[in-house]
Scaffold this active site. Structure first.
Site, PDB file in Angstrom:
ATOM      1  N   HIS A   1       5.681   0.218   0.592  1.00 15.95           N
ATOM      2  CA  HIS A   1       6.499  -0.881   1.144  1.00 15.95           C
ATOM      3  C   HIS A   1       7.753  -0.396   1.872  1.00 15.95           C
ATOM      4  O   HIS A   1       8.408  -1.184   2.545  1.00 15.95           O
ATOM      5  CB  HIS A   1       6.936  -1.852   0.038  1.00 15.95           C
ATOM      6  CG  HIS A   1       5.804  -2.592  -0.600  1.00 15.95           C
ATOM      7  ND1 HIS A   1       4.887  -3.316   0.122  1.00 15.95           N
ATOM      8  CD2 HIS A   1       5.421  -2.694  -1.899  1.00 15.95           C
ATOM      9  CE1 HIS A   1       3.993  -3.855  -0.716  1.00 15.95           C
ATOM     10  NE2 HIS A   1       4.295  -3.481  -1.937  1.00 15.95           N
TER      11      HIS A   1
ATOM     12  N   ASP B   1      -4.189  -0.769  -2.788  1.00 13.81           N
ATOM     13  CA  ASP B   1      -3.216  -1.530  -3.578  1.00 13.81           C
ATOM     14  C   ASP B   1      -3.363  -3.019  -3.231  1.00 13.81           C
ATOM     15  O   ASP B   1      -3.688  -3.365  -2.100  1.00 13.81           O
ATOM     16  CB  ASP B   1      -1.803  -1.041  -3.239  1.00 13.81           C
ATOM     17  CG  ASP B   1      -0.734  -1.613  -4.155  1.00 13.81           C
ATOM     18  OD1 ASP B   1      -0.285  -0.887  -5.064  1.00 13.81           O
ATOM     19  OD2 ASP B   1      -0.337  -2.776  -3.949  1.00 13.81           O
TER      20      ASP B   1
ATOM     21  N   HIS C   1      -1.190  -5.186  -2.802  1.00 13.12           N
ATOM     22  CA  HIS C   1      -0.177  -5.616  -1.834  1.00 13.12           C
ATOM     23  C   HIS C   1      -0.388  -4.871  -0.512  1.00 13.12           C
ATOM     24  O   HIS C   1      -0.772  -3.702  -0.521  1.00 13.12           O
ATOM     25  CB  HIS C   1       1.232  -5.338  -2.370  1.00 13.12           C
ATOM     26  CG  HIS C   1       1.510  -5.999  -3.681  1.00 13.12           C
ATOM     27  ND1 HIS C   1       1.357  -5.340  -4.882  1.00 13.12           N
ATOM     28  CD2 HIS C   1       1.911  -7.260  -3.972  1.00 13.12           C
ATOM     29  CE1 HIS C   1       1.663  -6.182  -5.876  1.00 13.12           C
ATOM     30  NE2 HIS C   1       1.995  -7.352  -5.346  1.00 13.12           N
TER      31      HIS C   1
ATOM     32  N   ASP D   1      -3.336  -2.450  -8.797  1.00 11.60           N
ATOM     33  CA  ASP D   1      -2.920  -3.810  -9.175  1.00 11.60           C
ATOM     34  C   ASP D   1      -3.889  -4.889  -8.687  1.00 11.60           C
ATOM     35  O   ASP D   1      -3.638  -6.078  -8.896  1.00 11.60           O
ATOM     36  CB  ASP D   1      -1.485  -4.102  -8.711  1.00 11.60           C
ATOM     37  CG  ASP D   1      -1.159  -3.531  -7.355  1.00 11.60           C
ATOM     38  OD1 ASP D   1      -2.083  -3.066  -6.655  1.00 11.60           O
ATOM     39  OD2 ASP D   1       0.035  -3.541  -6.977  1.00 11.60           O
TER      40      ASP D   1
HETATM   41 ZN   LIG Z   1       1.028  -3.294  -5.263  1.00  9.72          ZN
END
Ligand SMILES: [Zn+2]
Length: 309
Positions: free
Chosen positions: A125, A162, A164, A246
């Site tokens: 991120h 992931d 996200h 996740d």
């Molecule tokens: Zn994540």
């Protein structure tokens, strides 16, 4: 050749506020899982601290120095609502970058078949000049750039499963046709980017969003229909995995229903891509994963798959 595991106890010293999901126990859970008998043949190395010049491959020096100088002597400071620093955070972040760099060095020089870097904080991120979503420096992006600059590798693929979207990796390589960034992730979900239409200046960004409630079938379909064919066209000379776990069904931060076997399956598919185009070279870096049991079991399945290479 063996699979290399890179970690460092200093990554436990990046402390976070009580109740924060990206906590030291995550790494303890992964470490414990990888102590099992089946992992005794792993080569193991400690993650070195990256130099500021390493990090400057993807982030401006004034940003890096700003993170360093923000480090508190005691207590904690917040960089944004999700991202905080304790006295040990800066060293942990340097070792998370350094682990990826060492992994590239060892895999590209054929000292290891492939490598998994179990460090924290995660990286995907972090944008060029902005910490975000538990991340300070984009470990995977820096590893990719290091492979190019230090080892003369041309095309690098970063594949991010992931849950996200890796907005940082996408932003860093948006206008770079030498790095393909592929991602499966839940949408809608933090950080909000990752729509199919976001494809970069050279169509080397490949987003395959999943819907809340999706599971193995949709995840594997996204790989088989979208990501793997694009990787075969691109012919990466190195495959880097942003390995977040996740999307596991137990994870508290998202609603994708994967299990350990799905991560092993994706890992083997990416190893096949690397075998076809990259001499088998795969470097994997831990990103998210917030249910300790789901994370530990998934990381173990992922590393077991790497060890079959
Ligand atoms: Zn994540």
């Amino acid at each position: 050749m063996t699979t290399l595991l890179i970690t460092h106890p200093a990554c436990l010293d990046h402390l976070v506020p009580s109740g924060h999901p990206e906590r030291p126990d995550r790494l303890r859970a992964v470490d414990r899982a990888l102590e099992a008998e089946t992992f005794q043949t792993l080569a193991r190395e400690l993650a070195p601290m990256a130099s500021l010049e390493n990090i400057a491959l993807c982030h401006p020096m004034d940003y890096i120095v700003g993170i360093r100088d923000a480090s508190p002597k005691q207590g904690m400071i917040q960089l944004d609502g999700d991202t905080s620093m304790s006295p040990g955070s800066y060293e942990a972040a340097l070792r998370a970058v350094g682990g990826g760099i060492l992994a590239v060095d060892e895999v590209v020089s054929r000292k290891a078949a492939n490598a998994f870097v179990a460090t924290r904080p995660p990286g995907h991120h972090a944008e060029t000049a902005r910490p975000m979503g538990f991340c300070f420096f984009d470990n995977a992006a820096i590893a990719a750039r290091h492979a190019q600059r230090q080892h003369g590798i041309g095309r690098v693929a970063i594949v991010d499963f992931d849950v996200h979207h890796g907005n940082g990796s996408q932003e860093i390589f948006w206008a770079d046709k030498s790095v393909m960034y592929c991602s499966t992730h839940q949408m809608p979900l933090f950080p909000g980017t990752g729509a199919v239409g976001e494809s970069g200046d050279y169509n080397t960004i490949v987003n395959a969003p999943l819907r809340p409630g999706d599971g193995a079938e949709k995840f594997r379909g996204a790989f088989e229909d979208r990501i793997l064919p694009r990787l075969d066209e691109f012919k990466p000379e190195l495959v880097i995995i942003s390995a977040g776990f996740d999307a596991h069904r137990r994870d508290p931060l998202a609603n994708i229903n994967l299990v350990e076997d799905d991560f092993a399956w994706a890992t083997l598919k990416l190893m096949d891509v690397a075998d076809r185009h990259a001499g088998g070279r795969v470097v994997s870096l831990l990103e998210g994963g917030y249910d300790l049991q789901g994370l530990a079991n998934s990381a173990a399945a992922h590393v077991s798959a790497l060890m079959r290479g």
